[in-house]
Design a protein around this motif. Sequence first.
Motif, PDB file in Angstrom:
ATOM      1  N   PRO A 170       0.805  -1.225   0.000  1.00  0.00           N
ATOM      2  CA  PRO A 170       0.000   0.000   0.000  1.00  0.00           C
ATOM      3  C   PRO A 170       0.842   1.281   0.000  1.00  0.00           C
ATOM      4  CG  PRO A 170      -0.042  -1.036   2.159  1.00  0.00           C
ATOM      5  CD  PRO A 170       0.675  -1.969   1.233  1.00  0.00           C
ATOM      6  N   ASN A 171       2.079   1.223   0.504  1.00  0.00           N
ATOM      7  CA  ASN A 171       2.909   2.422   0.588  1.00  0.00           C
ATOM      8  C   ASN A 171       3.952   2.511  -0.513  1.00  0.00           C
ATOM      9  OD1 ASN A 171       1.630   3.323   2.921  1.00  0.00           O
ATOM     10  ND2 ASN A 171       2.966   2.080   4.221  1.00  0.00           N
ATOM     11  N   ALA A 172       3.842   1.650  -1.508  1.00  0.00           N
ATOM     12  CA  ALA A 172       4.853   1.628  -2.561  1.00  0.00           C
ATOM     13  C   ALA A 172       4.821   2.921  -3.353  1.00  0.00           C
ATOM     14  CB  ALA A 172       4.633   0.448  -3.490  1.00  0.00           C
ATOM     15  N   GLY A 173       5.998   3.472  -3.531  1.00  0.00           N
ATOM     16  CA  GLY A 173       6.128   4.699  -4.298  1.00  0.00           C
ATOM     17  C   GLY A 173       6.312   4.374  -5.769  1.00  0.00           C
ATOM     18  N   PRO A 174       6.639   5.383  -6.545  1.00  0.00           N
ATOM     19  CA  PRO A 174       6.872   5.155  -7.966  1.00  0.00           C
ATOM     20  C   PRO A 174       8.163   4.350  -8.176  1.00  0.00           C
ATOM     21  CG  PRO A 174       7.402   7.412  -7.372  1.00  0.00           C
ATOM     22  CD  PRO A 174       6.785   6.779  -6.165  1.00  0.00           C
ATOM     23  N   ALA A 175       8.245   3.716  -9.324  1.00  0.00           N
ATOM     24  CA  ALA A 175       9.432   2.933  -9.647  1.00  0.00           C
ATOM     25  C   ALA A 175      10.653   3.845  -9.658  1.00  0.00           C
ATOM     26  CB  ALA A 175       9.267   2.258 -10.997  1.00  0.00           C
ATOM     27  N   ARG A 176      11.758   3.321  -9.152  1.00  0.00           N
ATOM     28  CA  ARG A 176      13.000   4.093  -9.110  1.00  0.00           C
ATOM     29  C   ARG A 176      14.112   3.234  -9.692  1.00  0.00           C
ATOM     30  NH1 ARG A 176      16.859   4.866  -4.672  1.00  0.00           N
ATOM     31  NH2 ARG A 176      18.292   6.440  -5.448  1.00  0.00           N
ATOM     32  N   VAL A 177      14.869   3.804 -10.605  1.00  0.00           N
ATOM     33  CA  VAL A 177      15.999   3.103 -11.212  1.00  0.00           C
ATOM     34  C   VAL A 177      17.234   3.391 -10.366  1.00  0.00           C
ATOM     35  CG1 VAL A 177      17.449   2.909 -13.256  1.00  0.00           C
ATOM     36  CG2 VAL A 177      14.984   3.254 -13.509  1.00  0.00           C
ATOM     37  N   LEU A 178      17.886   2.329  -9.948  1.00  0.00           N
ATOM     38  CA  LEU A 178      19.079   2.458  -9.112  1.00  0.00           C
ATOM     39  C   LEU A 178      20.333   2.444  -9.967  1.00  0.00           C
ATOM     40  CD1 LEU A 178      18.109  -0.097  -6.341  1.00  0.00           C
ATOM     41  CD2 LEU A 178      18.195   2.375  -6.093  1.00  0.00           C
ATOM     42  N   HIS A 179      21.331   3.210  -9.569  1.00  0.00           N
ATOM     43  CA  HIS A 179      22.633   3.148 -10.205  1.00  0.00           C
ATOM     44  C   HIS A 179      23.371   1.961  -9.601  1.00  0.00           C
ATOM     45  CE1 HIS A 179      26.681   4.297 -11.476  1.00  0.00           C
ATOM     46  NE2 HIS A 179      26.049   4.930 -12.468  1.00  0.00           N
TER      47      HIS A 179
ATOM     48  N   LEU B 219      15.786   0.481   0.706  1.00  0.00           N
ATOM     49  CA  LEU B 219      16.723  -0.187  -0.194  1.00  0.00           C
ATOM     50  C   LEU B 219      17.251  -1.468   0.434  1.00  0.00           C
ATOM     51  CD1 LEU B 219      18.467  -0.329  -2.737  1.00  0.00           C
ATOM     52  CD2 LEU B 219      20.142   1.118  -1.555  1.00  0.00           C
ATOM     53  N   LYS B 220      17.622  -1.426   1.705  1.00  0.00           N
ATOM     54  CA  LYS B 220      18.154  -2.611   2.388  1.00  0.00           C
ATOM     55  C   LYS B 220      17.117  -3.728   2.454  1.00  0.00           C
ATOM     56  CE  LYS B 220      21.689  -0.369   5.206  1.00  0.00           C
ATOM     57  NZ  LYS B 220      22.148  -0.069   6.560  1.00  0.00           N
ATOM     58  N   ARG B 221      15.881  -3.368   2.751  1.00  0.00           N
ATOM     59  CA  ARG B 221      14.826  -4.382   2.820  1.00  0.00           C
ATOM     60  C   ARG B 221      14.595  -5.018   1.450  1.00  0.00           C
ATOM     61  NH1 ARG B 221      11.036  -4.428   7.074  1.00  0.00           N
ATOM     62  NH2 ARG B 221      11.735  -3.181   8.826  1.00  0.00           N
ATOM     63  N   TRP B 222      14.606  -4.181   0.422  1.00  0.00           N
ATOM     64  CA  TRP B 222      14.397  -4.695  -0.938  1.00  0.00           C
ATOM     65  C   TRP B 222      15.557  -5.606  -1.336  1.00  0.00           C
ATOM     66  CZ3 TRP B 222      16.825  -3.533  -5.773  1.00  0.00           C
ATOM     67  CH2 TRP B 222      16.151  -4.029  -6.878  1.00  0.00           C
ATOM     68  N   LEU B 223      16.790  -5.199  -1.024  1.00  0.00           N
ATOM     69  CA  LEU B 223      17.948  -6.021  -1.361  1.00  0.00           C
ATOM     70  C   LEU B 223      17.922  -7.356  -0.605  1.00  0.00           C
ATOM     71  CD1 LEU B 223      20.842  -3.427  -1.590  1.00  0.00           C
ATOM     72  CD2 LEU B 223      19.882  -4.806  -3.437  1.00  0.00           C
ATOM     73  N   PHE B 224      17.421  -7.352   0.625  1.00  0.00           N
ATOM     74  CA  PHE B 224      17.303  -8.616   1.353  1.00  0.00           C
ATOM     75  C   PHE B 224      16.333  -9.554   0.625  1.00  0.00           C
ATOM     76  CE2 PHE B 224      15.592 -11.507   4.545  1.00  0.00           C
ATOM     77  CZ  PHE B 224      16.778 -12.053   5.011  1.00  0.00           C
TER      78      PHE B 224
ATOM     79  N   PRO C   9      10.393   1.879  -3.770  1.00  0.00           N
ATOM     80  CA  PRO C   9      10.646   2.010  -2.334  1.00  0.00           C
ATOM     81  C   PRO C   9       9.405   2.410  -1.560  1.00  0.00           C
ATOM     82  CG  PRO C   9      11.718   3.776  -3.577  1.00  0.00           C
ATOM     83  CD  PRO C   9      11.122   2.842  -4.567  1.00  0.00           C
ATOM     84  N   ASP C  10       9.313   1.862  -0.385  1.00  0.00           N
ATOM     85  CA  ASP C  10       8.209   2.135   0.531  1.00  0.00           C
ATOM     86  C   ASP C  10       8.332   3.586   1.004  1.00  0.00           C
ATOM     87  OD1 ASP C  10       6.292   2.172   2.500  1.00  0.00           O
ATOM     88  OD2 ASP C  10       6.937   0.272   3.417  1.00  0.00           O
ATOM     89  N   ARG C  11       7.303   4.385   0.770  1.00  0.00           N
ATOM     90  CA  ARG C  11       7.336   5.808   1.137  1.00  0.00           C
ATOM     91  C   ARG C  11       7.335   6.005   2.645  1.00  0.00           C
ATOM     92  NH1 ARG C  11       2.881   7.127  -3.250  1.00  0.00           N
ATOM     93  NH2 ARG C  11       1.817   5.707  -1.873  1.00  0.00           N
TER      94      ARG C  11
END
Length: 182
Positions: free
Chosen positions: A6-15, A72-77, A62-64
């Motif tokens: 529910p708190n997902a923000g817009p897609a973000r491209v990571l370097h 980022l850390k949670r997503w990478l996990f 990313p969760d807003r």
Amino acid sequence: MSPWGPNAGPARVLHITEIAAQEPLIRSALRGLGVRAVDLDDVVQDVVLGAWMSSQAGRYRPDRAREPLDALKRWLFGVCRFHCTHYHERAFRRREVPVFDPWAATGEERVDPGHVGERIDAAQALMAIAAMPLWAREVLVLAALGHGGTEIADILRIPLGTAGSRLRLARARLARKLRRRR
């Protein structure tokens, strides 16, 4: 509702450097998920590359409600968990055990390399098999691996009678080819 929550923000491209900067976290997570030390570098590389490709495809949202670094850390996990499930199923994890005398480990009779004629016969048989159509090679290889007719039918998803016919025809075709070569 979004599949990202529910708190997902817009897609973000990571370097790639943003992901690579989290290497200590990735290594720690992978060790905790059971990746062996000998495979750790390879799996870290898989995770970094997979995370980067995933962000390029728009799957990092990313969760807003969280700090950017925490999100980022949670997503990478999660990416680490995904890669670990595949890591534990991969064939590269199986390691060969070096043996001083490989023939002693098999319990089979030694093949004398001086028998050039036997090697030529084996090479001719392999060439004869390679020249056969795909359906014949499939059933011959499965039979050589010790599978019976029922197993061959299950593996190839064909009727039992078809598997038996293909095996009989493939063996006859191979026998003819080998007779012609001699």
